[in-house]
Design an enzyme around this catalytic site. Structure first.
Site, mmCIF file in Angstrom:
data_model
loop_
_atom_site.group_PDB
_atom_site.id
_atom_site.type_symbol
_atom_site.label_atom_id
_atom_site.label_comp_id
_atom_site.label_asym_id
_atom_site.label_seq_id
_atom_site.Cartn_x
_atom_site.Cartn_y
_atom_site.Cartn_z
ATOM 1 N N HIS A 71 0.934 -1.274 0.031
ATOM 2 C CA HIS A 71 0.030 0.049 0.035
ATOM 3 C C HIS A 71 0.933 1.368 -0.169
ATOM 4 O O HIS A 71 1.837 1.332 1.025
ATOM 5 C CB HIS A 71 -0.799 -0.055 1.224
ATOM 6 C CG HIS A 71 -1.858 -0.945 1.048
ATOM 7 N ND1 HIS A 71 -1.931 -1.990 2.537
ATOM 8 C CD2 HIS A 71 -2.805 -1.591 0.255
ATOM 9 C CE1 HIS A 71 -2.989 -2.715 2.051
ATOM 10 N NE2 HIS A 71 -3.364 -2.604 0.865
ATOM 11 N N GLU A 74 1.771 3.764 3.174
ATOM 12 C CA GLU A 74 2.091 3.105 4.421
ATOM 13 C C GLU A 74 3.791 3.563 4.261
ATOM 14 O O GLU A 74 4.461 2.284 4.097
ATOM 15 C CB GLU A 74 1.744 1.735 4.566
ATOM 16 C CG GLU A 74 0.183 1.778 4.411
ATOM 17 C CD GLU A 74 -0.347 0.253 4.643
ATOM 18 O OE1 GLU A 74 0.484 -0.724 4.654
ATOM 19 O OE2 GLU A 74 -1.869 0.197 4.500
ATOM 20 N N HIS A 169 3.425 -3.149 6.873
ATOM 21 C CA HIS A 169 2.427 -2.368 6.638
ATOM 22 C C HIS A 169 2.265 -1.429 7.903
ATOM 23 O O HIS A 169 2.919 -1.627 8.831
ATOM 24 C CB HIS A 169 1.143 -3.125 6.405
ATOM 25 C CG HIS A 169 0.920 -3.921 5.131
ATOM 26 N ND1 HIS A 169 0.147 -3.490 4.093
ATOM 27 C CD2 HIS A 169 1.538 -4.995 4.781
ATOM 28 C CE1 HIS A 169 0.340 -4.607 3.153
ATOM 29 N NE2 HIS A 169 0.920 -5.467 3.626
ATOM 30 N N GLU A 232 1.072 -5.158 10.914
ATOM 31 C CA GLU A 232 0.604 -3.893 10.822
ATOM 32 C C GLU A 232 1.300 -3.110 12.119
ATOM 33 O O GLU A 232 1.018 -3.584 13.275
ATOM 34 C CB GLU A 232 -0.745 -4.216 11.145
ATOM 35 C CG GLU A 232 -1.631 -4.734 10.055
ATOM 36 C CD GLU A 232 -1.961 -3.983 8.808
ATOM 37 O OE1 GLU A 232 -1.337 -2.623 8.814
ATOM 38 O OE2 GLU A 232 -2.474 -4.206 7.856
#
Length: 353
Positions: A71, A74, A169, A232
């Site tokens: 992404h 990020e 991420h 994450e």
């Protein structure tokens, strides 16, 4: 271009000294500079835009693929990965295994957005073929090929966890657990080595998928038996606005893994949550009954209605369910949230060696 182990950082090739800047600028190395040797006899190979392979001087049993920027907005993991490449190149990090470096959605990185047409992390396992006009489709195909080529050179020794894939991420929203991991579902036993590494990375929670997905780590875990996870690590921020000290745990753990180190003893294992439901947006009439800024892993009690779309309702059926990745703005047909329950005790007790 070569350098000795005690050469200064400035001797590293430009593409290694700042791989992020090199990639964002759209530069391509001259043929003579695309491959070479840097500190400690590490061999490097620039493969394509955002794709790099580093090989230690001594043969290794482990191959680690590390990706970031799947992404494009990020940014913190992308910056960390570029710094690690520079430190390997100048000898500040001693490389003990083959490492593949992937900067994922470069076009979105340049534009400062999550994706251009479609979420790249939903296009793996061949799903890109269903969206031939998407500008992300060729990149998904290229990243699958890059993983295949990288793992083709790995030692065939699954018991030694010879193949790893860490996909880094940051989250769009706040989270009850700021640092968490997602493990793809392949049907294989869960790896104790992975959980010990996640503990070393100060990961607070792990989310276990229970169905096949189309993410990059689903692809590598299923296709190459990689010990794979999606991390994450915090909140989305523009380039240059990240407090990288907040990511030190994961950064140190990645560096230790590629340097051949072992996880630190005594760190607490993360809590474990298993997916038990998915909220799907079926039409533009979809309603999600929670605040737009609700945190990941927010708990809801039995009987709570979380979403409605025509005749469809999602109702909490367990004593407590937590919401992860709620997003009312996704396109119809896509996931608007996952619901999970705590399965820490049973999962940790059943970990394979």
């Amino acid at each position: 271009m070569t350098s000795s182990a005690d050469s200064p950082a400035s001797a590293a090739p430009a593409l290694l000294a700042d791989f992020l800047a090199f990639t964002l600028a759209g530069e391509r190395p001259a043929r003579a500079d695309a491959r070479g040797e840097c500190a400690n006899g590490v061999r490097y190979a620039w493969l394509d835009e955002g794709l790099l392979e580093l090989t230690p001087a001594v043969r290794s049993l482990r191959s680690v693929l590390v990706s970031a920027g799947v992404h494009g907005d990020e940014t913190a993991p992308i910056e960390l990965l570029s710094r690690m490449v520079a430190d390997i190149a100048c000898g500040n990090v001693r490389l003990a295994c083959r490492v593949g470096i992937v900067l994922g959605n470069v076009a979105a990185m340049r534009a400062g957005c999550r994706y251009v047409d479609d979420d790249l992390n939903r296009l793996f396992c061949g799903r890109y073929a269903q969206l031939p006009h998407s500008r992300e489709a060729p990149r998904a195909r290229a990243l699958e090929a890059a993983a295949a080529n990288f793992f083709a050179g790995a030692v065939d020794d699954e018991d030694a966890h010879a193949r790893w894939h860490l996909d880094l991420h940051t989250a769009i929203r706040a989270s009850v657990f700021e640092r968490f991991a997602l493990l793809p579902h392949t049907g294989a036993p869960l790896s104790r080595a992975m959980f010990e590494w996640l503990a070393d990375a100060r990961i607070e929670a792990v989310l276990l998928h229970t169905a096949k997905g189309n993410t990059y780590t689903h692809f590598t875990a299923e296709t190459f038996c990689a010990t794979a996870c999606t991390l994450e690590l915090g909140k989305v921020r523009p380039f240059g606005e990240n407090d990288l000290a907040r990511f030190s745990g994961a950064d140190e753990a990645v560096r230790a893994l590629v340097s051949g180190g072992s996880p630190s003893a005594g760190r607490p294992m993360p809590r474990v949550f298993t997916v038990i439901g998915q909220i799907t947006k079926r039409s533009d009439a979809f309603e999600l009954y929670m605040a737009d800024d609700v945190a990941n892993f927010t708990p809801f009690e039995k009987g709570a209605v979380l979403a409605r779309d025509g005749d469809y309702r999602y109702v909490v059926t367990h004593d407590e369910e937590r919401i992860v990745f709620p997003n009312r703005t996704v396109k119809p047909g896509l996931r608007a949230g996952l619901t999970v329950v705590d399965t820490t005790a049973d999962t940790l007790a059943a970990l394979a060696t």
